[in-house]
Motif scaffolding. Structure first.
Motif, mmCIF file in Angstrom:
data_model
loop_
_atom_site.group_PDB
_atom_site.id
_atom_site.type_symbol
_atom_site.label_atom_id
_atom_site.label_comp_id
_atom_site.label_asym_id
_atom_site.label_seq_id
_atom_site.Cartn_x
_atom_site.Cartn_y
_atom_site.Cartn_z
ATOM 1 N N GLN A 118 2.564 7.260 1.838
ATOM 2 C CA GLN A 118 1.557 7.886 2.691
ATOM 3 C C GLN A 118 0.236 7.821 1.940
ATOM 4 N N GLU A 119 -0.555 6.766 2.238
ATOM 5 C CA GLU A 119 -1.699 6.425 1.395
ATOM 6 C C GLU A 119 -2.993 6.340 2.194
ATOM 7 N N GLU A 120 -4.022 6.968 1.657
ATOM 8 C CA GLU A 120 -5.358 6.926 2.265
ATOM 9 C C GLU A 120 -6.133 5.776 1.624
ATOM 10 N N VAL A 121 -5.988 4.576 2.196
ATOM 11 C CA VAL A 121 -6.602 3.382 1.604
ATOM 12 C C VAL A 121 -7.398 2.590 2.647
ATOM 13 N N GLY A 122 -7.839 3.261 3.697
ATOM 14 C CA GLY A 122 -8.578 2.566 4.737
ATOM 15 C C GLY A 122 -7.686 1.607 5.510
ATOM 16 N N PHE A 123 -8.264 0.498 5.942
ATOM 17 C CA PHE A 123 -7.536 -0.456 6.779
ATOM 18 C C PHE A 123 -6.846 -1.541 5.944
ATOM 19 N N ASN A 124 -6.362 -1.169 4.782
ATOM 20 C CA ASN A 124 -5.661 -2.090 3.884
ATOM 21 C C ASN A 124 -4.161 -2.005 4.144
ATOM 22 N N LYS A 125 -3.576 -3.087 4.657
ATOM 23 C CA LYS A 125 -2.154 -3.104 4.996
ATOM 24 C C LYS A 125 -1.301 -3.759 3.926
ATOM 25 N N GLN A 126 -1.865 -4.146 2.803
ATOM 26 C CA GLN A 126 -1.106 -4.869 1.792
ATOM 27 C C GLN A 126 -0.092 -3.964 1.109
ATOM 28 N N ASN A 127 1.084 -4.521 0.845
ATOM 29 C CA ASN A 127 2.047 -3.818 0.010
ATOM 30 C C ASN A 127 1.591 -3.864 -1.447
ATOM 31 N N THR A 128 2.004 -2.871 -2.203
ATOM 32 C CA THR A 128 1.631 -2.790 -3.610
ATOM 33 C C THR A 128 2.876 -2.644 -4.473
ATOM 34 N N VAL A 129 2.774 -3.072 -5.724
ATOM 35 C CA VAL A 129 3.885 -2.924 -6.663
ATOM 36 C C VAL A 129 4.218 -1.454 -6.848
#
Length: 407
Positions: free
Chosen positions: A273-284
């Motif tokens: 549950q991340e507040e990162v704007g419109f960034n849909k990329q998965n992260t490590v």
């Protein structure tokens, strides 16, 4: 010669589960409907969801429940009905199953808070649930580890969102809905308190009514109508593991995290549950968080194959409640957006209620409290110039957060 605008009874902007469900409802009621989306139909937050369907209060308790709680109860009634109707109509099984769910909280303060809130709701609603000690939990779900107790909610269900969206899309096509993927709204034509046309990338479209169903992309569309809607994207990452069937028999909820088993052996692990704007990329970091959670709760999942990972952008609001109803200042503009982690869950009730409102019928649930600009909404809402309202103030005290275990 200028092109004559296409004309419909209702134009819906946003082809996720809310837009598709409402389009189908309206078309079945005889309305001429156009549903457009700037991308593919049903490929954003709805497709990325896990499809858990927690129960809600029964109708006899609705008078003492909030608008939102009533929507939960109404959706709980509708999901099995829609499953049967869609299956018979389209021959597509959306995967609806009343599997039940376990709620666990050992060693996780966030899960403990969500668990306690859920239990208060279940008590108010008179839902049947069962507290399990470690031995009973092991008997029920032998693969679960490290939990001294859990609670079984037998009436929780699930469906498979990609299949559900495929069925809704087929049902809309059969009902004659005009589908316009790859069609972006660039602006609006307005006259007094009415929207007269949507100006799109493929030409103008006119309708008797317009409804915004665009999830976290609804804000810019509303801005074109002079409204400031604080709907924001909240990223949720999900893993899909593949292994032997029947490792888990039911959904396992632990605060914002969950394990959702499918009949074919796959298990969904979510979600961040991340507040990162419109960034849909998965992260490590996000995927590691999910994998560590899954292996700690169910060690057998360490031997499963990581088949796929993805993320979706949920539409969050300041008070975690959706906006449902008429847009202030307009006679023919509506909104059904901001469902956060409950879009799949609340989609049938939202569709039936919005169909009733748009067609001038009495809705089965009074959603006045979920409307835009309501004085008790905890939001920063700006109304169009000349429209009576409460301005850009935050109103009312902050409500208890909703449980976060749906998508």
């Amino acid at each position: 010669m200028p092109q004559t605008p296409e004309t419909f009874d209702v134009l819906l902007v946003g082809g996720g589960v809310i837009g598709l469900s409402l389009a189908w409802e309206l078309a079945q009621a005889g309305a001429k409907v156009c549903l457009l989306d700037s991308g593919e139909m049903g490929r954003e937050a709805s497709w990325a969801a896990a499809g858990m369907l927690p129960p809600g209060p029964s109708r006899d308790l609705w008078p003492s429940c909030s608008n939102y709680d009533q929507m939960q109860g109404f959706s709980h009634e509708l999901h099995p009905v829609w499953h049967q109707q869609l299956s018979e109509l389209t021959q597509i099984d959306n995967g609806y199953r009343p599997t039940g769910a376990l709620y666990v909280a050992d060693g996780n303060p966030e899960a403990k808070t969500a668990f306690e809130k859920n239990q208060r709701e279940w008590d108010r609603w008179g839902l049947d649930y069962h507290k399990l000690d470690a031995m009973a939990l092991t008997d029920l779900e032998p693969a679960i580890s490290g939990q001294s107790h859990a609670t079984l909610l037998p009436t929780e269900s699930q469906l498979r969102p990609p299949r559900h969206l495929k069925a809704l899309l087929a049902a809309c096509q059969l009902a004659g809905v005009a589908l316009r993927p790859g069609c972006q709204v660039l602006g609006w034509n307005r006259a007094s308190d009415r929207v007269t046309a949507a100006v799109t990338s493929t030409g103008a479209i006119t309708a008797g009514h317009y409804c915004l169903t665009s999830g976290c992309w609804t804000g810019p569309l509303a801005a074109g109508l002079g409204l400031e809607l604080p709907i924001r994207p909240v990223r949720g990452q999900i893993l899909l593991l593949n292994g032997p069937p029947n490792t888990l028999g039911r959904i396992i909820n632990a605060g914002p995290h969950y394990l959702t088993p499918r009949t074919d052996g796959r298990v969904l692990v979510g979600s961040t549950q991340e507040e990162v704007g419109f960034n849909k990329q998965n992260t490590v970091a996000g995927l590691s968080e999910l994998m560590n959670f899954a292996r700690a709760l169910c060690p057998a999942l360490a031997d499963f194959t990581l088949e796929q990972s993805w993320s979706g952008l949920r539409p969050g609001t300041a008070d975690d409640l959706p906006y449902i109803g008429r847009l202030p200042g307009y006679e023919n503009a509506w909104i059904a957006a901001g469902h956060f982690r409950a879009g799949i869950q609340l989609s049938p009730a939202t569709a039936v209620v919005m169909r009733s409102l748009i067609l001038g019928q009495e809705p089965p649930v009074d959603v006045t409290g979920l409307g835009v600009g309501q004085p008790l909404r905890f939001s920063s809402m700006c109304l169009p110039p000349g429209v009576a309202g409460d301005g850009c103030e935050a109103h009312g005290k902050k409500r208890e957060p909703r449980s976060q275990n749906r998508a």
